[in-house]
Design an enzyme around this catalytic site. Structure first.
Site, PDB file in Angstrom:
ATOM      1  N   ASP A  16       0.845  -1.203   0.000  1.00  0.00           N
ATOM      2  CA  ASP A  16       0.000   0.000   0.000  1.00  0.00           C
ATOM      3  C   ASP A  16       0.875   1.245   0.000  1.00  0.00           C
ATOM      4  O   ASP A  16       1.590   1.515   0.972  1.00  0.00           O
ATOM      5  CB  ASP A  16      -0.902  -0.004   1.238  1.00  0.00           C
ATOM      6  CG  ASP A  16      -1.847   1.185   1.273  1.00  0.00           C
ATOM      7  OD1 ASP A  16      -2.993   1.044   0.824  1.00  0.00           O
ATOM      8  OD2 ASP A  16      -1.430   2.265   1.757  1.00  0.00           O
TER       9      ASP A  16
ATOM     10  N   LYS B  26      -2.864   5.862  -4.197  1.00  0.00           N
ATOM     11  CA  LYS B  26      -3.949   6.791  -3.881  1.00  0.00           C
ATOM     12  C   LYS B  26      -3.772   8.112  -4.617  1.00  0.00           C
ATOM     13  O   LYS B  26      -2.651   8.613  -4.753  1.00  0.00           O
ATOM     14  CB  LYS B  26      -3.987   7.062  -2.363  1.00  0.00           C
ATOM     15  CG  LYS B  26      -3.979   5.802  -1.515  1.00  0.00           C
ATOM     16  CD  LYS B  26      -3.885   6.120  -0.027  1.00  0.00           C
ATOM     17  CE  LYS B  26      -3.582   4.876   0.778  1.00  0.00           C
ATOM     18  NZ  LYS B  26      -2.161   4.467   0.656  1.00  0.00           N
TER      19      LYS B  26
ATOM     20  N   HIS C 154      -7.483   9.617  -1.609  1.00  0.00           N
ATOM     21  CA  HIS C 154      -6.752   9.628  -0.346  1.00  0.00           C
ATOM     22  C   HIS C 154      -7.508  10.329   0.780  1.00  0.00           C
ATOM     23  O   HIS C 154      -7.400   9.951   1.947  1.00  0.00           O
ATOM     24  CB  HIS C 154      -5.392  10.311  -0.546  1.00  0.00           C
ATOM     25  CG  HIS C 154      -4.347   9.871   0.418  1.00  0.00           C
ATOM     26  ND1 HIS C 154      -3.014   9.781   0.092  1.00  0.00           N
ATOM     27  CD2 HIS C 154      -4.419   9.479   1.715  1.00  0.00           C
ATOM     28  CE1 HIS C 154      -2.320   9.362   1.131  1.00  0.00           C
ATOM     29  NE2 HIS C 154      -3.153   9.182   2.127  1.00  0.00           N
TER      30      HIS C 154
ATOM     31  N   TYR D  31       3.178   9.950  -0.868  1.00  0.00           N
ATOM     32  CA  TYR D  31       4.266   9.388  -0.068  1.00  0.00           C
ATOM     33  C   TYR D  31       5.630   9.635  -0.697  1.00  0.00           C
ATOM     34  O   TYR D  31       6.659   9.503  -0.027  1.00  0.00           O
ATOM     35  CB  TYR D  31       4.091   7.873   0.116  1.00  0.00           C
ATOM     36  CG  TYR D  31       2.894   7.431   0.908  1.00  0.00           C
ATOM     37  CD1 TYR D  31       2.072   8.335   1.584  1.00  0.00           C
ATOM     38  CD2 TYR D  31       2.563   6.077   0.980  1.00  0.00           C
ATOM     39  CE1 TYR D  31       0.967   7.907   2.302  1.00  0.00           C
ATOM     40  CE2 TYR D  31       1.462   5.635   1.702  1.00  0.00           C
ATOM     41  CZ  TYR D  31       0.667   6.558   2.347  1.00  0.00           C
ATOM     42  OH  TYR D  31      -0.430   6.107   3.050  1.00  0.00           O
TER      43      TYR D  31
END
Length: 326
Positions: A97, A127, A161, A102
């Site tokens: 994930d 996401k 998200h 990120y």
């Protein structure tokens, strides 16, 4: 039509109820259930939690299977994410994930390729982050970038998200539906959505969300929101299942862990599984990655599950967009 298959569960019964326009999971005490359409009826099958294994999956309403434990890579550097993904895949994880925000998707994609494991055997989630805002074009562009960074032709699960408040979130969803129809994305869902966000989406969408990824652990159980998701065929994924380490030394949790000869982290992950959720523990340490996956050889009894339920204090360890206004 036949019921979708599910790995790692022993069938205990079938219940036929009136037809509904979606499929998903029902979760009851002691069982995990799947609902599916067959011959115009809405069917529910339950499985024993005793049979959960490292290869267990759930069938999403898209009919795609999602492994019940995955590695989260939030706040990992590229070097950390690369090594963590390699270690996780070697340990038996088949669910990773990540997210555009990120900033470690390239490392995740490289680790997946370098692992030697076939792409089709790894369930990959990323996401869309509404930055600077929601919108059809924004979503299309960002997901195209994610595909390039991950060096993959498709994404198994694409999530919104956060509900956000800037732009039209339904235009974002239209883009995701388009990508789902095109096969670039296998399943679509949301993250950090509250009940009011989900109701708005369910009223307007063509393709229903398969997943809501939210912060859930014994210290923030979100029973009402999880019940709403279950009633609407939406699988709950638990992020921050280990409270970001804040509650690992809680004496009550440690006492229960000692009883089962397990770590507090393993107890919290197993509790999430026994709630019928998919769980996403995170660590950059090889030993902890392995420990967090070693949760399939024991079962927390009903009394101790209830004791863990009572640890709930609505603890939010980071943000909580589920409370944002529409």
């Amino acid at each position: 039509a036949l019921a979708p298959s599910v790995s790692g569960f022993g069938v205990t019964g079938v219940l036929v109820v009136p037809a509904n326009p979606y499929s998903g999971f029902i979760f009851e005490k002691g069982t995990v259930g799947m609902e599916y359409m067959m011959n115009g009826m809405y069917n529910t099958v339950s499985w024993c939690l005793d049979d959960l294994s490292s290869s267990s999956t759930k069938v999403l309403s898209s009919c795609n299977e999602i492994p019940v434990v995955g590695l989260g890579v939030y706040k990992m550097t590229e070097d950390e994410a690369y090594q963590a993904v390699l270690d996780a895949l070697k340990a038996g994880y088949r669910h990773i994930d990540t997210a555009w925000i990120y900033r470690n998707q390239r490392a995740v994609g490289k680790a997946m390729k370098d692992s030697g494991i076939a792409r089709m055997d790894i369930f990959l989630t990323t996401k869309f982050f509404p930055q600077p805002c929601h919108g059809y074009d924004q979503c299309m562009a960002q997901v195209t970038q994610s595909l390039q960074q991950l060096d993959t032709d498709y994404i198994d699960l694409l999530l919104v998200h956060t509900p956000g408040q800037s732009g039209d979130r339904m235009e974002t969803w239209r883009a995701m539906e388009k990508m789902k129809d095109a096969g670039v994305v296998k399943s679509i869902g949301v993250s950090n959505y509250g009940e009011h966000h989900l109701k708005q989406l369910l009223e307007r969408c063509v393709i229903r969300p398969t997943v809501n990824q939210i912060e859930v652990n014994p210290y923030i159980t979100r029973r009402d929101l999880r019940d709403f998701c279950s009633a609407n065929g939406i699988v709950v994924e638990c992020y921050s299942p280990l409270t970001k380490g804040q509650k690992l030394y809680d004496p009550k949790l440690q006492l229960l862990a000692k009883k089962y000869n397990r770590t507090p982290a393993q107890m919290m992950i197993r509790w999430c599984l026994q709630q019928g959720c998919v769980v996403l523990p995170k660590s950059v340490r090889k030993d902890k990655i392995e420990e967090n996956f070693d949760v399939f050889s024991f079962l927390i009894n009903d009394d101790d599950v209830e004791a863990m339920n009572k640890l709930n204090e609505n603890l939010v360890t980071g943000w909580d967009p589920t409370q944002e206004a529409l």
